[in-house]
Design an enzyme around this catalytic site. Structure first.
Site, short mmCIF file in Angstrom:
data_model
loop_
_atom_site.label_atom_id
_atom_site.label_comp_id
_atom_site.label_asym_id
_atom_site.label_seq_id
_atom_site.Cartn_x
_atom_site.Cartn_y
_atom_site.Cartn_z
N THR A 171 68.83 38.15 -65.53
CA THR A 171 68.48 37.56 -66.83
C THR A 171 68.95 36.12 -66.79
O THR A 171 69.88 35.78 -66.06
CB THR A 171 69.19 38.28 -67.99
OG1 THR A 171 70.59 38.09 -67.83
CG2 THR A 171 68.88 39.75 -68.03
N LYS A 222 74.01 31.95 -90.14
CA LYS A 222 74.93 32.60 -91.08
C LYS A 222 75.37 31.55 -92.09
O LYS A 222 76.18 30.70 -91.79
CB LYS A 222 76.10 33.21 -90.32
CG LYS A 222 75.63 34.40 -89.50
CD LYS A 222 76.57 34.85 -88.43
CE LYS A 222 75.86 35.93 -87.59
NZ LYS A 222 75.98 35.78 -86.17
N GLU A 267 66.20 43.91 -69.17
CA GLU A 267 66.93 45.18 -69.08
C GLU A 267 66.04 46.38 -69.38
O GLU A 267 66.46 47.52 -69.17
CB GLU A 267 68.11 45.18 -70.06
CG GLU A 267 69.26 44.25 -69.71
CD GLU A 267 69.06 42.82 -70.20
OE1 GLU A 267 67.91 42.43 -70.49
OE2 GLU A 267 70.06 42.08 -70.29
N TRP A 281 72.48 35.95 -94.16
CA TRP A 281 71.75 35.64 -92.93
C TRP A 281 70.39 35.03 -93.23
O TRP A 281 69.69 35.47 -94.12
CB TRP A 281 71.51 36.93 -92.12
CG TRP A 281 72.73 37.43 -91.41
CD1 TRP A 281 73.98 36.89 -91.45
CD2 TRP A 281 72.80 38.58 -90.57
NE1 TRP A 281 74.83 37.63 -90.68
CE2 TRP A 281 74.13 38.68 -90.12
CE3 TRP A 281 71.88 39.53 -90.14
CZ2 TRP A 281 74.57 39.69 -89.28
CZ3 TRP A 281 72.31 40.54 -89.30
CH2 TRP A 281 73.64 40.62 -88.87
P1 ADP Z 1 65.91 36.05 -70.84
O1 ADP Z 1 67.05 36.28 -71.76
O2 ADP Z 1 66.22 36.00 -69.40
O3 ADP Z 1 64.92 35.04 -71.34
P2 ADP Z 1 64.34 38.37 -71.47
O4 ADP Z 1 62.93 38.08 -71.21
O5 ADP Z 1 64.92 39.60 -71.03
O6 ADP Z 1 65.09 37.31 -70.79
O7 ADP Z 1 64.58 38.12 -73.01
C1 ADP Z 1 64.57 39.17 -73.90
C2 ADP Z 1 64.67 38.67 -75.30
O8 ADP Z 1 63.51 37.96 -75.67
C3 ADP Z 1 64.78 39.77 -76.32
O9 ADP Z 1 66.08 40.23 -76.45
C4 ADP Z 1 64.29 39.06 -77.58
O10 ADP Z 1 65.32 38.33 -78.19
C5 ADP Z 1 63.28 38.10 -77.05
N1 ADP Z 1 61.93 38.65 -77.26
C6 ADP Z 1 61.17 39.33 -76.40
N2 ADP Z 1 59.99 39.63 -76.95
C7 ADP Z 1 60.00 39.13 -78.20
C8 ADP Z 1 59.06 39.12 -79.29
N3 ADP Z 1 57.87 39.66 -79.19
N4 ADP Z 1 59.46 38.53 -80.42
C9 ADP Z 1 60.66 37.95 -80.56
N5 ADP Z 1 61.58 37.92 -79.57
C10 ADP Z 1 61.24 38.50 -78.41
#
Ligand code: ADP
Length: 544
Positions: free
Chosen positions: A183, A436, A328, A441
């Site tokens: 990640t 916050k 993940e 929020w």
């Molecule tokens: P990185 O943190 O490496 O960019 P990820 O692709 O695993 O990798 O990121 C996952 C995060 O992306 C999720 O926890 C969420 O916060 C955000 N995310 C993924 N898809 C969406 C979506 N459709 N809308 C809003 N946030 C999203």
């Protein structure tokens, strides 16, 4: 008592052999890094994967070895997916957009033995090489004509050409690791998610189903999401499972190149993050072009803005399928499908529903919890920290002691969400991005969405800035190509859509916004840059 069924492991090599047997002529189309389009049938791709598997075995690669790639979406990268995992080794796909220190960290952390690299990333690799003690050999993903002169590196095409395409894939337990993806880690070092053959195959089956991406042998899909990020959302596996036509865009991700490929190959399913679609839509608008065949655009990685959902629908007759996932989760978690009920809704209402990230696919369970890990109601209103579990969800990170995200048999996603009574999930914000203010929020995503529905705004970003009175207050940054957005009209527009105390204290026009290595708005950069913004003016800001 155990069931009395065969215990045949689910292996990645079975996918490519299945595609070669059942769909020998269906194609994987790939844009070369050097230039031009190249086509391979699944039969040819399977043969080339077997040649690479022979080459790796001959080199001395053994089960469990980590072999890294720094590569775009191409057929050669796909062959590496099958050959490396197929011989029992682990393909470590590296995101070249990360900082060089992070790339060095990941290669050393994974102790990668070989690096398979596109020509475009060679300068980066060369600069890091003296600090990569585990790396024994660089293989350049090109042919002899495009090899850099006077290098000690292996040429991919010359290397595999020396081996026969007959190869017997080894059989082993499907619990063995197959792929490693880190990640991006906005704070601290990147963390590795180690997929197994089992998790990859179950995820591919889930992705193909009609209640997910609905991939069939007649689908033509173009994943713009990179193969170095969560295995291009598992599409190279899912496409082979169904023999679907797969179009790989190489390094050319600009609007003109994508449009050309979509039209020439008659793509009907697009997959990618919102920033890519902003670029494409911008290009199409500027050149007054229309997409003809694209029926579905899967958008994930960040929230799909309303303006994008509407423009795809009204100008291009393409349906935006909003999906949510994470590295993940391999990454598929939830998907917002076009049900008959939705399709018969008035467009404005339907677009509102499409803003939600959708319902979990079978295999994934969702729950929202409060800070004491008490489950919260699924009433569409109550916010909580989103937890997930399922067979393609990580149970811990690779070579990492910290298990804090994995308490109680759930994985804590770090996202804040609501869940409706029918299990439709909506991301409110990332835990670290929610603002916050005065003990309440504010959702940065909802404010961004509201701003992006204002005419002339290309992109908007809202961050919480320290404020002496309210702890944090929202600051909005907008990109407007014309540069003459009427800020007071924008304020009125926002005021009609969000609570008064959510309104950003300031709106700043910027030429562009920073993005992370995975295409998300880089809010950390902006928070740092504007940290002092409200400290000089303590009395600004609406009362919470
Ligand atoms: P990185 O943190 O490496 O960019 P990820 O692709 O695993 O990798 O990121 C996952 C995060 O992306 C999720 O926890 C969420 O916060 C955000 N995310 C993924 N898809 C969406 C979506 N459709 N809308 C809003 N946030 C999203």
């Amino acid at each position: 008592m155990h069931g009395l069924m065969m215990n045949r492991p689910l292996l990645i090599s079975d996918l490519i052999e299945h595609a070669a047997r059942l769909y020998p002529e269906n194609e994987v189309v790939s844009r070369h890094i050097e230039s031009g389009i190249v086509r391979h049938s699944y039969l040819q791709l399977a043969r080339r994967s077997r040649q690479l598997a022979q080459a790796l075995t001959d080199y001395g690669v053994i089960a469990g070895d980590r072999i890294a790639t720094l590569a775009w979406n191409t057929h050669r990268h796909m062959e590496a997916y099958y050959a490396i995992s197929g011989v029992g080794a682990i393909i470590h796909t590296i995101n070249p957009r990360l900082f060089p220190e992070q790339i060095r960290y990941m290669i050393n952390h994974a102790t990668d033995r070989l690096l398979l690299v596109d020509c475009s990333f060679l300068p980066l690799v060369l600069s890091l090489l003296p600090e990569l003690p585990s790396v024994e050999q660089i293989i350049v993903l090109t042919d002899a004509a495009h090899m850099p002169p006077d290098s000690n590196f292996l040429c991919y095409e010359t290397w595999i050409a020396a081996f026969h395409h007959q190869f017997h894939w080894p059989r082993f337990s499907d619990a063995e690791a197959s792929a490693l993806c880190y990640t991006s880690g906005t704070t601290g070092n990147p963390k590795g998610v180690l997929y197994s053959h089992y998790s990859v195959l179950l995820h591919a089956m889930a992705a193909c189903r009609t209640d997910a991406l609905g991939i069939t042998p007649h689908t033509c899909l173009l994943p713009v999401v990179p193969m170095f990020h969560v295995c291009a959302w598992g599409t190279p596996y899912a496409a082979a499972m169904m023999g679907a036509r797969l179009v790989l865009p190489g390094a050319a991700l600009d609007g003109a190149s994508l449009y050309e490929l979509i039209v020439a190959e008659q793509v009907d399913l697009l997959l990618g993050v919102p920033t890519i679609w902003l670029t494409l839509l911008n290009y199409l608008r500027e050149h007054q072009l229309q997409l003809k065949n694209v029926s579905r655009v899967v958008v994930g990685g960040s929230a799909a803005p309303l303006s994008m959902i509407r423009e795809f629908a009204e100008v291009h007759q393409s349906y935006v399928i909003h999906a949510w996932g994470m590295t993940e989760l391999s990454p598929l978690g939830t998907i917002n499908l076009p049900t008959p009920a939705l399709q018969s809704m008035a467009p404005a209402l339907r677009y509102q529903h499409q803003l939600k990230q959708g319902r979990p696919v079978f295999g994934i369970e969702l729950q929202i919890f409060d800070e004491h890990l008490r489950p919260l109601p699924h009433d569409g209103k109550t916010f909580g920290v989103l937890h997930v579990r399922g067979p393609w969800v990580a149970q811990r990170y690779f070579r990492h002691e910290d298990l804090s995200a994995f308490a109680n048999g759930w994985f804590n996603t770090g996202d804040i969400a609501t869940i409706d009574a029918d299990e439709t999930m909506q991301i409110v914000d990332r835990d670290k991005d929610v603002i916050k203010s005065g003990g309440e929020w504010i959702s940065s995503i909802e404010l961004e969405n509201a701003a992006m529905s204002f005419p002339g705004i290309l992109e908007a970003c809202v961050v919480g800035i320290p404020h002496p009175r309210w702890a944090e207050r929202p600051l909005m940054l907008i990109v407007s190509p014309t540069g003459n957005t009427d800020l007071s009209a924008l304020r009125d527009h926002l005021a009609e859509r969000v609570a008064r105390w959510w309104l950003p204290d300031s709106i700043v026009t910027v030429p562009e916004l920073p993005h992370s290595a995975t295409g998300k708005l880089s809010k950390v950069t902006l928070r740092n840059q504007y940290r002092q913004f409200y400290s000089q003016s303590p009395d600004t800001g609406a009362a919470p």
